[in-house]
Design a protein around this motif. Structure first.
Motif, mmCIF file in Angstrom:
data_model
loop_
_atom_site.group_PDB
_atom_site.id
_atom_site.type_symbol
_atom_site.label_atom_id
_atom_site.label_comp_id
_atom_site.label_asym_id
_atom_site.label_seq_id
_atom_site.Cartn_x
_atom_site.Cartn_y
_atom_site.Cartn_z
ATOM 1 N N MET A 1 0.825 -1.190 0.000
ATOM 2 C CA MET A 1 0.000 0.000 0.000
ATOM 3 C C MET A 1 0.859 1.239 0.000
ATOM 4 N N CYS A 2 1.821 1.285 0.853
ATOM 5 C CA CYS A 2 2.620 2.485 1.023
ATOM 6 C C CYS A 2 3.343 2.873 -0.256
ATOM 7 N N SER A 3 3.910 1.899 -0.942
ATOM 8 C CA SER A 3 4.684 2.212 -2.141
ATOM 9 C C SER A 3 3.827 2.809 -3.245
ATOM 10 N N SER A 4 2.535 2.494 -3.286
ATOM 11 C CA SER A 4 1.677 3.063 -4.320
ATOM 12 C C SER A 4 1.365 4.536 -4.071
ATOM 13 N N LEU A 5 1.670 5.042 -2.879
ATOM 14 C CA LEU A 5 1.424 6.446 -2.560
ATOM 15 C C LEU A 5 2.700 7.282 -2.582
ATOM 16 N N ARG A 6 3.747 6.746 -3.182
ATOM 17 C CA ARG A 6 4.998 7.499 -3.276
ATOM 18 C C ARG A 6 4.761 8.769 -4.081
ATOM 19 N N PRO A 7 5.346 9.879 -3.675
ATOM 20 C CA PRO A 7 5.103 11.164 -4.348
ATOM 21 C C PRO A 7 5.399 11.150 -5.846
ATOM 22 N N GLU A 8 6.392 10.392 -6.277
ATOM 23 C CA GLU A 8 6.719 10.381 -7.705
ATOM 24 C C GLU A 8 5.644 9.701 -8.550
ATOM 25 N N LEU A 9 4.695 9.031 -7.912
ATOM 26 C CA LEU A 9 3.589 8.401 -8.640
ATOM 27 C C LEU A 9 2.305 9.229 -8.591
ATOM 28 N N ASN A 10 2.347 10.390 -7.974
ATOM 29 C CA ASN A 10 1.138 11.199 -7.829
ATOM 30 C C ASN A 10 0.456 11.507 -9.156
ATOM 31 N N ASP A 11 1.230 11.743 -10.201
ATOM 32 C CA ASP A 11 0.635 12.066 -11.499
ATOM 33 C C ASP A 11 -0.025 10.855 -12.156
ATOM 34 N N CYS A 12 0.213 9.669 -11.630
ATOM 35 C CA CYS A 12 -0.372 8.441 -12.188
ATOM 36 C C CYS A 12 -1.707 8.102 -11.546
ATOM 37 N N ARG A 13 -2.109 8.840 -10.569
ATOM 38 C CA ARG A 13 -3.326 8.524 -9.816
ATOM 39 C C ARG A 13 -4.307 9.694 -9.859
ATOM 40 N N ASP A 14 -5.585 9.361 -9.972
ATOM 41 C CA ASP A 14 -6.628 10.372 -9.872
ATOM 42 C C ASP A 14 -7.106 10.526 -8.441
ATOM 43 N N PHE A 15 -7.027 9.435 -7.684
ATOM 44 C CA PHE A 15 -7.539 9.437 -6.317
ATOM 45 C C PHE A 15 -6.714 8.445 -5.514
ATOM 46 N N ARG A 16 -6.232 8.849 -4.354
ATOM 47 C CA ARG A 16 -5.356 8.005 -3.540
ATOM 48 C C ARG A 16 -6.027 7.685 -2.211
ATOM 49 N N VAL A 17 -6.029 6.395 -1.846
ATOM 50 C CA VAL A 17 -6.630 5.929 -0.600
ATOM 51 C C VAL A 17 -5.537 5.316 0.270
ATOM 52 N N CYS A 18 -5.505 5.709 1.522
ATOM 53 C CA CYS A 18 -4.591 5.126 2.496
ATOM 54 C C CYS A 18 -5.422 4.321 3.487
ATOM 55 N N ILE A 19 -5.078 3.037 3.644
ATOM 56 C CA ILE A 19 -5.736 2.183 4.627
ATOM 57 C C ILE A 19 -4.844 2.152 5.854
ATOM 58 N N ASP A 20 -5.350 2.624 6.968
ATOM 59 C CA ASP A 20 -4.571 2.713 8.204
ATOM 60 C C ASP A 20 -4.955 1.577 9.133
ATOM 61 N N ILE A 21 -3.929 0.840 9.584
ATOM 62 C CA ILE A 21 -4.157 -0.271 10.503
ATOM 63 C C ILE A 21 -2.939 -0.409 11.412
ATOM 64 N N ASP A 22 -3.166 -0.750 12.630
ATOM 65 C CA ASP A 22 -2.108 -0.963 13.615
ATOM 66 C C ASP A 22 -1.212 -2.129 13.179
ATOM 67 N N PHE A 23 0.098 -2.024 13.431
ATOM 68 C CA PHE A 23 1.026 -3.082 13.030
ATOM 69 C C PHE A 23 0.693 -4.421 13.680
ATOM 70 N N GLN A 24 0.349 -4.426 14.952
ATOM 71 C CA GLN A 24 0.036 -5.695 15.616
ATOM 72 C C GLN A 24 -1.171 -6.369 14.979
ATOM 73 N N GLU A 25 -2.176 -5.576 14.651
ATOM 74 C CA GLU A 25 -3.360 -6.134 14.010
ATOM 75 C C GLU A 25 -3.025 -6.606 12.595
ATOM 76 N N SER A 26 -2.177 -5.887 11.919
ATOM 77 C CA SER A 26 -1.745 -6.282 10.584
ATOM 78 C C SER A 26 -1.018 -7.626 10.613
ATOM 79 N N VAL A 27 -0.141 -7.800 11.592
ATOM 80 C CA VAL A 27 0.573 -9.068 11.744
ATOM 81 C C VAL A 27 -0.409 -10.190 12.061
ATOM 82 N N ARG A 28 -1.359 -9.938 12.947
ATOM 83 C CA ARG A 28 -2.352 -10.954 13.312
ATOM 84 C C ARG A 28 -3.155 -11.387 12.093
ATOM 85 N N ARG A 29 -3.657 -10.418 11.338
ATOM 86 C CA ARG A 29 -4.463 -10.750 10.162
ATOM 87 C C ARG A 29 -3.628 -11.458 9.103
#
Length: 83
Positions: A1-29
């Motif tokens: 997810m993070c790499s798709s929001l790199r500033p150098e890719l901003n011109d390639c996207r019309d709309f950017r979504v960031c999914i925020d989740i705690d690291f512990q929960e991310s590891v669990r899932r």
């Protein structure tokens, strides 16, 4: 997810979504979802703790995806995501 929001890719996207989740929960899932690939839940947890989470932390610090996104979805509870 993070790499798709790199500033150098901003011109390639019309709309950017960031999914925020705690690291512990991310590891669990991730461990629950991917346990068949690594052989066990513990092996998957270890892979997430040692590889995925550190890589995400580096990306979060360097890219700050929530500042790059048009919208941030807080997804601690997937049944009740919040904008």
């Amino acid at each position: 997810m993070c790499s798709s929001l790199r500033p150098e890719l901003n011109d390639c996207r019309d709309f950017r979504v960031c999914i925020d989740i705690d690291f512990q929960e991310s590891v669990r899932r991730g461990a629950q979802r991917d346990q068949g690939k690594a052989g066990s839940v513990e092996a998957t947890r270890r892979r997430y703790r040692e590889r995925y989470a550190p890589g995400q932390r580096i990306c979060l610090e360097s890219v700050n995806p929530s500042n790059q996104a048009d919208i941030v979805v807080e997804n601690a509870d997937p049944m009740r995501p919040r904008l």
